[in-house]
Design an enzyme around this catalytic site. Structure first.
Site, mmCIF file in Angstrom:
data_model
loop_
_atom_site.group_PDB
_atom_site.id
_atom_site.type_symbol
_atom_site.label_atom_id
_atom_site.label_comp_id
_atom_site.label_asym_id
_atom_site.label_seq_id
_atom_site.Cartn_x
_atom_site.Cartn_y
_atom_site.Cartn_z
ATOM 1 N N THR A 33 1.263 -15.480 -75.224
ATOM 2 C CA THR A 33 0.700 -15.052 -73.947
ATOM 3 C C THR A 33 -0.603 -15.778 -73.716
ATOM 4 O OG1 THR A 33 -0.252 -13.235 -72.644
ATOM 5 C CG2 THR A 33 -0.314 -12.982 -75.017
ATOM 6 N N ASP A 74 -2.840 -14.837 -71.698
ATOM 7 C CA ASP A 74 -3.881 -13.842 -71.428
ATOM 8 C C ASP A 74 -4.643 -13.429 -72.675
ATOM 9 O OD1 ASP A 74 -2.880 -13.932 -68.890
ATOM 10 O OD2 ASP A 74 -2.062 -11.906 -68.883
ATOM 11 N N MET A 89 -6.137 -16.293 -64.145
ATOM 12 C CA MET A 89 -5.112 -15.346 -64.541
ATOM 13 C C MET A 89 -5.681 -14.317 -65.520
ATOM 14 S SD MET A 89 -1.555 -17.470 -64.960
ATOM 15 C CE MET A 89 -0.541 -17.766 -63.516
ATOM 16 N N ARG A 146 -4.448 -9.996 -65.734
ATOM 17 C CA ARG A 146 -4.385 -8.780 -64.921
ATOM 18 C C ARG A 146 -5.463 -7.784 -65.324
ATOM 19 N NH1 ARG A 146 0.988 -9.772 -66.552
ATOM 20 N NH2 ARG A 146 2.330 -10.537 -64.895
ATOM 21 N N GLN A 183 -2.457 -23.335 -64.680
ATOM 22 C CA GLN A 183 -3.215 -23.052 -65.894
ATOM 23 C C GLN A 183 -2.323 -22.682 -67.070
ATOM 24 O OE1 GLN A 183 -5.555 -19.174 -65.071
ATOM 25 N NE2 GLN A 183 -4.653 -19.743 -63.110
#
Length: 433
Positions: A142, A144, A194, A196, A304
């Site tokens: 991921t 993130d 990015m 959330r 990205q």
């Protein structure tokens, strides 16, 4: 006793290094010798449900080698199909087990994040209940970096984050020159990153300027700041510097958005009618600045997570090695584990080692940017974050091997001819009207 086959699938959004993990799984399956044929599912779990499987061990070795530096998920595809928890979803789980059994798959490797680990764990549990002896193993992915716990005892960082962090460091280097040159007309530049609920990517903007010379403000979902706080901070920044660069997480609170959602139920900001960046730009221009000029905004979007030239060599190497380690875990420890990357804090320089964690723990663990890594005031990071993230982005300009015409990269193109089907036709539950 005949060797059982392995199947690998990708889940969720792609990353710049996801195929390095895929290659790691494939090559480890071939090297360890206890596995028969190696299959891939086209477009993740959907490919399993629809029995769209391909041979990976029989590919051209030259094309397989290109997976190491091929970004995103174009090689075998991914999906955002969510296997639910209700009674209706059991059809999908039973179908997945039937397809795996029909092709004598004894090892199922799933490359993904929380939702993917949840799916793989459920498949593992149901296979055990049916006595099928299926070994399920997870490979983390991921951009993130929100997989695991804030103390980083489960996993230090996830493959994909280092390359995306490098992308933002490079982007901010360019953004600084743009803002510096255009500040008499466009004094405020707003970018959306990015993430959330986790601000790791937004925070990576600071890696372009660890000495804090740029007039940079970062807005993380974790701080609870709102759009009026942002306006006040921007005005202060303009009074001090005459210009400001703003990076907002896509999950930054700007009020109500007309949101689109993906197959996992998560907000899909790139498909939504409104974005945090658009709201911020409109609000600042409407309120007016304390200097002459307008606010402009940019959203890099999926670039990205798929830009090959910003791939971190550190990230690529670790993605490959954690894929290999997942096969070792499956063969030596059995079903229900995800391979992990941990940092050796006792080493004098950056060093990692590979371990494992139960998939059930990871499936229910999500982290944000630790409070101690957010600077006082909430619009910058501390040196501790810089020390953590800087080694992950690697060093030196990237030159991709195997460049084709014009020096452009030559990405992997596998033979995606489907294996003969052994099960009846099937429509995934969520695709039915």
């Amino acid at each position: 006793m005949s060797k059982r086959n392995a199947l690998v699938a990708l889940g969720g959004g792609p990353s710049p290094v996801i195929n390095a993990s895929l290659l790691g799984v494939i090559e480890a399956c071939l090297d360890y010798g206890g596995i028969g044929e190696v299959y891939g599912a086209l477009h993740g779990i959907e490919g399993v449900l629809c029995e769209e499987l391909v041979r990976l061990d029989a590919q051209d070795p030259a094309e397989l080698a290109k997976l190491r530096y091929t970004p995103a998920s174009g090689a075998i595809g991914t999906c955002r199909y969510k296997l639910g928890k209700d009674e209706r979803a059991q059809e999908d789980y039973m179908r997945a087990l039937d397809v795996l059994a029909a092709h004598d798959v004894g090892y199922f490797f799933y490359i993904g994040g929380n939702d993917s680990m949840d799916t793989a764990q459920k498949v593992s549990e149901l296979a055990r209940e049916r006595g099928e002896g299926l070994v399920c193993a997870g490979v983390p992915k991921t951009i993130d970096n929100d997989l695991g716990d804030e103390e980083r005892t489960l996993i230090d960082h996830t493959p994909g984050f280092g390359s995306t962090a490098r992308y933002w460091a490079m982007l901010m280097k360019d953004a600084e020159e743009e803002n510096r040159g255009m500040c008499v007309s466009e004094p405020v530049s707003v970018y959306q990153a990015m993430g959330r609920k986790a601000g790791f990517i937004t925070a990576a903007a600071r890696l372009a300027d660890p000495e804090r010379r740029m007039p940079l403000q970062m807005y993380f979902a974790e701080t609870g700041h709102g759009i009026e706080d942002l306006y006040s901070n921007v005005c202060s920044g303009l009074r001090e510097h005459g210009r400001v660069i703003v990076v907002v997480s896509e999950g930054f609170d700007v009020g109500e958005l007309r949101e689109a959602r993906d197959g996992f139920g998560h907000i899909e900001y790139g498909a939504s009618d409104d974005t945090a960046m658009q709201k911020v730009v409109s609000h600042l221009n409407r309120r007016g600045l304390s200097v002459r000029g307008n606010v402009t905004g940019q959203i890099p979007g999926v670039m990205q997570r798929n830009t090959s030239i910003c791939r971190s060599e550190v990230d690529e190497r670790e993605a490959y090695e954690v894929g290999r380690h997942a096969v070792k875990v499956a063969l030596e420890d059995g079903t229900g584990y995800m391979a992990t990357i941990l940092r050796d804090c006792s080493a004098p320089a950056y060093k990692v080692f590979y371990d494992k964690v139960p998939m059930g723990v990871i499936a229910n663990a999500a982290r944000g940017l630790p409070p101690e890594w957010i600077a006082e005031g909430g619009i910058d990071v501390t040196d501790a974050y810089i020390d953590y993230a800087m080694p992950l982005i690697g060093e030196g300009a990237r030159v991709l091997p195997g460049c084709g015409l014009g020096g452009l990269p030559d990405f992997a193109r596998l033979n995606l001819g489907l294996l003969p089907r052994k099960c009846t036709d099937y429509a995934p539950v969520n695709h039915r009207e």
